[in-house]
Design a protein around this motif. Structure first.
Motif, PDB file in Angstrom:
ATOM      1  N   ASP A  51       0.828  -1.208   0.000  1.00  0.00           N
ATOM      2  CA  ASP A  51       0.000   0.000   0.000  1.00  0.00           C
ATOM      3  C   ASP A  51       0.859   1.253   0.000  1.00  0.00           C
ATOM      4  OD1 ASP A  51      -2.154  -1.629  -0.003  1.00  0.00           O
ATOM      5  OD2 ASP A  51      -2.763  -1.242   2.075  1.00  0.00           O
ATOM      6  N   ASP A  52       2.018   1.200   0.690  1.00  0.00           N
ATOM      7  CA  ASP A  52       2.899   2.369   0.702  1.00  0.00           C
ATOM      8  C   ASP A  52       3.204   2.841  -0.713  1.00  0.00           C
ATOM      9  OD1 ASP A  52       3.063   2.134   3.407  1.00  0.00           O
ATOM     10  OD2 ASP A  52       5.133   1.394   3.450  1.00  0.00           O
ATOM     11  N   LYS A  53       3.310   1.889  -1.623  1.00  0.00           N
ATOM     12  CA  LYS A  53       3.664   2.230  -2.996  1.00  0.00           C
ATOM     13  C   LYS A  53       2.429   2.479  -3.861  1.00  0.00           C
ATOM     14  CE  LYS A  53       8.089   2.007  -2.309  1.00  0.00           C
ATOM     15  NZ  LYS A  53       8.874   3.259  -2.268  1.00  0.00           N
TER      16      LYS A  53
ATOM     17  N   SER B  12       2.695   6.369  -5.326  1.00  0.00           N
ATOM     18  CA  SER B  12       3.067   6.148  -3.927  1.00  0.00           C
ATOM     19  C   SER B  12       2.266   6.984  -2.919  1.00  0.00           C
ATOM     20  CB  SER B  12       4.542   6.491  -3.723  1.00  0.00           C
ATOM     21  OG  SER B  12       5.345   5.834  -4.663  1.00  0.00           O
ATOM     22  N   ARG B  13       2.021   6.377  -1.775  1.00  0.00           N
ATOM     23  CA  ARG B  13       1.403   7.118  -0.664  1.00  0.00           C
ATOM     24  C   ARG B  13       2.398   8.162  -0.141  1.00  0.00           C
ATOM     25  NH1 ARG B  13      -2.847   6.050   2.771  1.00  0.00           N
ATOM     26  NH2 ARG B  13      -3.252   4.054   1.811  1.00  0.00           N
ATOM     27  N   PHE B  14       3.649   7.743   0.006  1.00  0.00           N
ATOM     28  CA  PHE B  14       4.730   8.683   0.299  1.00  0.00           C
ATOM     29  C   PHE B  14       5.953   8.189  -0.457  1.00  0.00           C
ATOM     30  CE2 PHE B  14       4.910   5.343   3.448  1.00  0.00           C
ATOM     31  CZ  PHE B  14       6.251   5.022   3.509  1.00  0.00           C
ATOM     32  N   GLU B  15       6.880   9.070  -0.749  1.00  0.00           N
ATOM     33  CA  GLU B  15       8.075   8.651  -1.498  1.00  0.00           C
ATOM     34  C   GLU B  15       9.240   9.576  -1.147  1.00  0.00           C
ATOM     35  OE1 GLU B  15       9.768   6.016  -2.835  1.00  0.00           O
ATOM     36  OE2 GLU B  15       7.887   5.712  -3.935  1.00  0.00           O
ATOM     37  N   PRO B  16      10.117   9.120  -0.246  1.00  0.00           N
ATOM     38  CA  PRO B  16      11.232   9.968   0.190  1.00  0.00           C
ATOM     39  C   PRO B  16      12.042  10.530  -0.984  1.00  0.00           C
ATOM     40  CG  PRO B  16      11.034   8.083   1.628  1.00  0.00           C
ATOM     41  CD  PRO B  16      10.039   7.866   0.516  1.00  0.00           C
ATOM     42  N   CYS B  17      12.379   9.689  -1.933  1.00  0.00           N
ATOM     43  CA  CYS B  17      12.966  10.217  -3.177  1.00  0.00           C
ATOM     44  C   CYS B  17      12.368   9.479  -4.359  1.00  0.00           C
ATOM     45  CB  CYS B  17      14.489  10.096  -3.199  1.00  0.00           C
ATOM     46  SG  CYS B  17      15.142  10.694  -4.763  1.00  0.00           S
ATOM     47  N   GLY B  18      12.639   8.166  -4.422  1.00  0.00           N
ATOM     48  CA  GLY B  18      12.166   7.390  -5.562  1.00  0.00           C
ATOM     49  C   GLY B  18      13.219   7.413  -6.652  1.00  0.00           C
TER      50      GLY B  18
ATOM     51  N   SER C  59      10.389   6.493 -20.753  1.00  0.00           N
ATOM     52  CA  SER C  59       9.073   6.048 -20.317  1.00  0.00           C
ATOM     53  C   SER C  59       8.537   7.194 -19.453  1.00  0.00           C
ATOM     54  CB  SER C  59       9.205   4.754 -19.503  1.00  0.00           C
ATOM     55  OG  SER C  59       7.928   4.268 -19.156  1.00  0.00           O
ATOM     56  N   VAL C  60       7.347   7.685 -19.778  1.00  0.00           N
ATOM     57  CA  VAL C  60       6.865   8.912 -19.134  1.00  0.00           C
ATOM     58  C   VAL C  60       6.270   8.580 -17.757  1.00  0.00           C
ATOM     59  CG1 VAL C  60       5.229  10.826 -19.348  1.00  0.00           C
ATOM     60  CG2 VAL C  60       6.454   9.964 -21.376  1.00  0.00           C
ATOM     61  N   PRO C  61       6.790   9.189 -16.692  1.00  0.00           N
ATOM     62  CA  PRO C  61       6.315   8.835 -15.358  1.00  0.00           C
ATOM     63  C   PRO C  61       4.944   9.432 -15.044  1.00  0.00           C
ATOM     64  CG  PRO C  61       8.011  10.529 -15.193  1.00  0.00           C
ATOM     65  CD  PRO C  61       7.923  10.144 -16.652  1.00  0.00           C
ATOM     66  N   LEU C  62       4.115   8.619 -14.406  1.00  0.00           N
ATOM     67  CA  LEU C  62       2.826   9.083 -13.913  1.00  0.00           C
ATOM     68  C   LEU C  62       2.859   8.827 -12.410  1.00  0.00           C
ATOM     69  CD1 LEU C  62      -0.657   8.333 -15.434  1.00  0.00           C
ATOM     70  CD2 LEU C  62      -0.273   8.387 -12.970  1.00  0.00           C
ATOM     71  N   VAL C  63       2.920   9.909 -11.637  1.00  0.00           N
ATOM     72  CA  VAL C  63       3.270   9.768 -10.221  1.00  0.00           C
ATOM     73  C   VAL C  63       2.356  10.590  -9.332  1.00  0.00           C
ATOM     74  CG1 VAL C  63       5.702   9.467 -10.864  1.00  0.00           C
ATOM     75  CG2 VAL C  63       4.895  11.730 -10.178  1.00  0.00           C
ATOM     76  N   ARG C  64       2.312  10.197  -8.055  1.00  0.00           N
ATOM     77  CA  ARG C  64       1.587  11.034  -7.098  1.00  0.00           C
ATOM     78  C   ARG C  64       2.487  12.191  -6.671  1.00  0.00           C
ATOM     79  NH1 ARG C  64       0.110  10.437  -1.242  1.00  0.00           N
ATOM     80  NH2 ARG C  64      -1.377  12.132  -1.026  1.00  0.00           N
ATOM     81  N   ALA C  65       1.879  13.350  -6.436  1.00  0.00           N
ATOM     82  CA  ALA C  65       2.655  14.557  -6.118  1.00  0.00           C
ATOM     83  C   ALA C  65       3.092  14.553  -4.660  1.00  0.00           C
ATOM     84  CB  ALA C  65       1.825  15.800  -6.441  1.00  0.00           C
ATOM     85  N   VAL C  66       4.036  13.680  -4.339  1.00  0.00           N
ATOM     86  CA  VAL C  66       4.595  13.634  -2.979  1.00  0.00           C
ATOM     87  C   VAL C  66       6.115  13.478  -3.045  1.00  0.00           C
ATOM     88  CG1 VAL C  66       2.635  12.681  -1.691  1.00  0.00           C
ATOM     89  CG2 VAL C  66       4.199  11.129  -2.900  1.00  0.00           C
ATOM     90  N   GLY C  67       6.771  13.908  -1.997  1.00  0.00           N
ATOM     91  CA  GLY C  67       8.192  13.660  -1.778  1.00  0.00           C
ATOM     92  C   GLY C  67       9.053  13.947  -2.993  1.00  0.00           C
ATOM     93  N   GLY C  68      10.012  13.037  -3.222  1.00  0.00           N
ATOM     94  CA  GLY C  68      10.946  13.217  -4.319  1.00  0.00           C
ATOM     95  C   GLY C  68      10.281  13.174  -5.687  1.00  0.00           C
ATOM     96  N   LEU C  69       9.072  12.619  -5.757  1.00  0.00           N
ATOM     97  CA  LEU C  69       8.376  12.572  -7.044  1.00  0.00           C
ATOM     98  C   LEU C  69       8.048  13.990  -7.509  1.00  0.00           C
ATOM     99  CD1 LEU C  69       6.008   9.546  -6.276  1.00  0.00           C
ATOM    100  CD2 LEU C  69       8.084   9.517  -7.668  1.00  0.00           C
ATOM    101  N   VAL C  70       7.613  14.850  -6.591  1.00  0.00           N
ATOM    102  CA  VAL C  70       7.326  16.251  -6.933  1.00  0.00           C
ATOM    103  C   VAL C  70       8.592  16.968  -7.365  1.00  0.00           C
ATOM    104  CG1 VAL C  70       6.357  18.432  -6.120  1.00  0.00           C
ATOM    105  CG2 VAL C  70       5.755  16.306  -4.959  1.00  0.00           C
ATOM    106  N   ASP C  71       9.711  16.604  -6.721  1.00  0.00           N
ATOM    107  CA  ASP C  71      10.955  17.319  -6.997  1.00  0.00           C
ATOM    108  C   ASP C  71      11.607  16.891  -8.315  1.00  0.00           C
ATOM    109  OD1 ASP C  71      10.664  18.687  -4.610  1.00  0.00           O
ATOM    110  OD2 ASP C  71      11.821  17.228  -3.462  1.00  0.00           O
ATOM    111  N   THR C  72      11.141  15.798  -8.900  1.00  0.00           N
ATOM    112  CA  THR C  72      11.804  15.312 -10.116  1.00  0.00           C
ATOM    113  C   THR C  72      10.897  15.277 -11.351  1.00  0.00           C
ATOM    114  OG1 THR C  72      11.310  13.070  -9.347  1.00  0.00           O
ATOM    115  CG2 THR C  72      13.537  13.875  -8.963  1.00  0.00           C
ATOM    116  N   VAL C  73       9.581  15.211 -11.151  1.00  0.00           N
ATOM    117  CA  VAL C  73       8.675  15.114 -12.301  1.00  0.00           C
ATOM    118  C   VAL C  73       7.834  16.391 -12.377  1.00  0.00           C
ATOM    119  CG1 VAL C  73       6.825  13.777 -13.396  1.00  0.00           C
ATOM    120  CG2 VAL C  73       8.501  12.599 -11.938  1.00  0.00           C
ATOM    121  N   HIS C  74       7.769  16.993 -13.545  1.00  0.00           N
ATOM    122  CA  HIS C  74       6.965  18.201 -13.715  1.00  0.00           C
ATOM    123  C   HIS C  74       5.750  17.862 -14.558  1.00  0.00           C
ATOM    124  CE1 HIS C  74      10.369  20.072 -11.914  1.00  0.00           C
ATOM    125  NE2 HIS C  74      11.148  19.588 -12.879  1.00  0.00           N
TER     126      HIS C  74
END
Ligand code: GLC
Length: 502
Positions: A316-318, A388-394, A405-420
């Motif tokens: 579930d964390d992921k 991810s529910r949370f993602e320290p970096c990823g 491959s185009v990432p589709l991610v939740r806007a949390v943690g390192g995902l926000v900092d790397t994917v626009h």
């Protein structure tokens, strides 16, 4: 100003971790501890690594040399002998393996009843081992709970030891989800029972337990996490795992440094595991990788169906509860294919095996982890999912972008900092983000991605923008060196301010 604060002086850094690529890996931690040290070394510093010599690390395969020096570690009322083996990481970075048959000659890495004792031995063995070598670190860089007692020791049993009295500590949190919670008895084994008892800040546990993670946070000279956003998030109850109060108290010592990626190892222009090499300029050749993956996975071989992929622990964390709630409706309403690799909770194994049966040619599931297949998934999928529910970096989202491959991610943690987030009006962005932890929000993002996929040149530019991002370690390694210097400065300051009791 002490020597180590002089910005031109090379530092001596001992990095301690429970896992390091290429020797053993269960998570992203090992990628970081395997690739940060060579990058720090390239900046001119004497960084060395230590990890346990687990039974599964074959000394011959990895060319480990047994060093002649031996040491003993006091473990409560016993003296436990140890020895170091040595090998090299990239850039000739020395790595020491703490050797002890009693603790490490076992099949697995973790989840033994004496884990606290095992990692206490490892850490103290590393300290005693480098003392035998006469190599005196300016900074000890600790990673996650397994090494979190070291900052505690430096402020107690080693505080007056001439060899370590001036050694500073940096504690890196890769994930608050793994804490290291044990009974009070471990303090005797660690040799710190007579010092002040710091109760676990986790009220639910009555405070009467020893919380390794909390101790690392309490005693380190400097603390950091693996992305700026996660560093802010953990100050809140939603992400703080009950340590947010403690983290707020130490906020002035808490930093966020984004992990880098080993861009040489992850490179679609040279990757030996993929069907056809390509770059941002020769993206048309990537299609062969998609076809090869579809064939290998038993999916219908067609370029038109958007191929979604995930490589993850199935928990579930992921975000696997979101995938569970929305994958079947997606398969019914969208022309997608889905490929998954990973292991985790049993119920997810059953769920995905069931879906693969019901949607032959559209869903493929590999309940395993293997590197060659992982590379083919990065190189062959169109959309890479990390809800991810949370993602320290990823790491997956960075690898995915590097492979187009185009990432589709939740806007949390390192995902926000790397994917626009892709913006159709301005034609900017590198992926698709959604905010609420909710199956509908996730579904809507997939619809957006699948819709965008229909426009081949728009999609190609989206892929190219991702491939051109700079995720190399260089900038992060510099940020770590700044952190090491700050830790040294704060350590010296604390030393001069401390009352001189006999
Ligand atoms: C942990 C985190 C992950 C991070 C990795 C390396 O596995 O869950 O987000 O990328 O550590 O720091």
């Amino acid at each position: 100003m002490s020597e180590t604060n002089n910005a031109s002086q090379p530092l001596k850094i001992l990095l301690l971790a429970a896992e390091v690529v290429p020797f053993v890996k269960t998570g992203g931690l090992a990628d970081v501890t395997g690739s940060l040290p060579p990058a720090v070394r390239a900046l001119g510093h004497d960084i060395r690594v230590a990890m346990p010599r687990y039974g599964r690390i074959d000394p011959r395969r990895f060319n480990l040399t047994l060093l002649p020096e031996t040491f003993v570690v006091p473990m409560d009322n016993r003296m436990e002998p140890g020895q170091l083996r040595e090998s090299r990481l990239a850039h000739d970075v020395p790595i020491y393996f703490v050797e002890n048959a009693r603790y490490f000659d076992r099949e697995g890495l973790y989840m033994y009843p004496d884990d606290a004792e095992r990692f206490i031995f490892f850490c103290r063995g590393a300290l005693e081992g480098v003392r035998q070598l006469g190599w005196q670190p300016d900074v000890i860089h600790c990673h996650d709970w397994q090494t979190a007692l070291v900052p505690n020791w430096l402020k107690t049993i080693y505080a007056r030891d001439p060899f370590f009295a001036r050694t500073a500590s940096v504690y890196t949190i890769h994930s608050l989800a793994f804490r290291g919670i044990f009974g009070r008895r471990v303090l005797e084994i660690a040799g710190i029972a007579e010092y002040e008892f710091t109760a676990s800040p986790d009220g639910a546990r009555d405070g009467q337990v020893v919380d390794f993670m909390a101790r690392g946070i309490t005693y380190a000279d400097v603390i950091n996490t693996v992305s700026p956003t996660y560093a802010r998030e953990i100050l809140t109850p939603e992400f703080g795992e009950k340590l947010d109060g403690l983290l707020r108290q130490r906020q002035d010592r808490l930093f966020g440094i984004l992990n880098g990626l080993d861009v040489e190892a992850y490179n679609p222009a040279t990757d030996p595991h993929i069907a056809r090499h390509y770059t941002a300029e020769t993206l048309e050749q990537r299609a062969e990788n998609k076809a090869a993956l579809q064939r290998y996975a038993g999916l219908e071989v067609t370029p038109d169906a958007p191929l979604l992929g995930a490589i993850s622990r199935l928990t579930d964390d992921k975000g696997f509860d979101l995938i569970q709630a929305s994958l079947e409706p997606m398969l019914q309403h969208l022309p997608i294919q889905f490929v998954l690799m990973g292991t985790g909770e049993e119920r997810y194994h059953r769920l995905f095996l069931g879906l693969a049966q019901r949607y032959p040619g559209r869903v493929a599931v590999f309940l395993t982890f293997n590197t060659p297949l992982a590379r083919r998934i990065y190189a062959g999928t169109d959309i890479f999912l990390m809800p991810s529910r949370f993602e320290p970096c990823g790491l997956g989202q960075m690898i995915a972008m590097r492979y187009g491959s185009v990432p589709l991610v939740r806007a949390v943690g390192g995902l926000v900092d790397t994917v626009h987030d892709y913006n159709p009006a301005t034609q900017t962005g590198t992926g698709f983000l959604f905010r609420a932890y909710d199956a509908w929000a996730f579904y809507a993002a997939v619809v957006r991605a699948v819709e965008t996929y229909r426009y081949a040149d728009v999609w190609r530019k989206l892929q190219q923008r991702g491939m051109q991002q700079d995720f190399s370690w260089q900038a992060s390694a510099r940020a770590y060196v700044d952190l090491y210097r700050l830790a040294c400065a704060l350590r010296t300051q604390a030393e001069t301010m401390a009352p001189h009791t006999p």
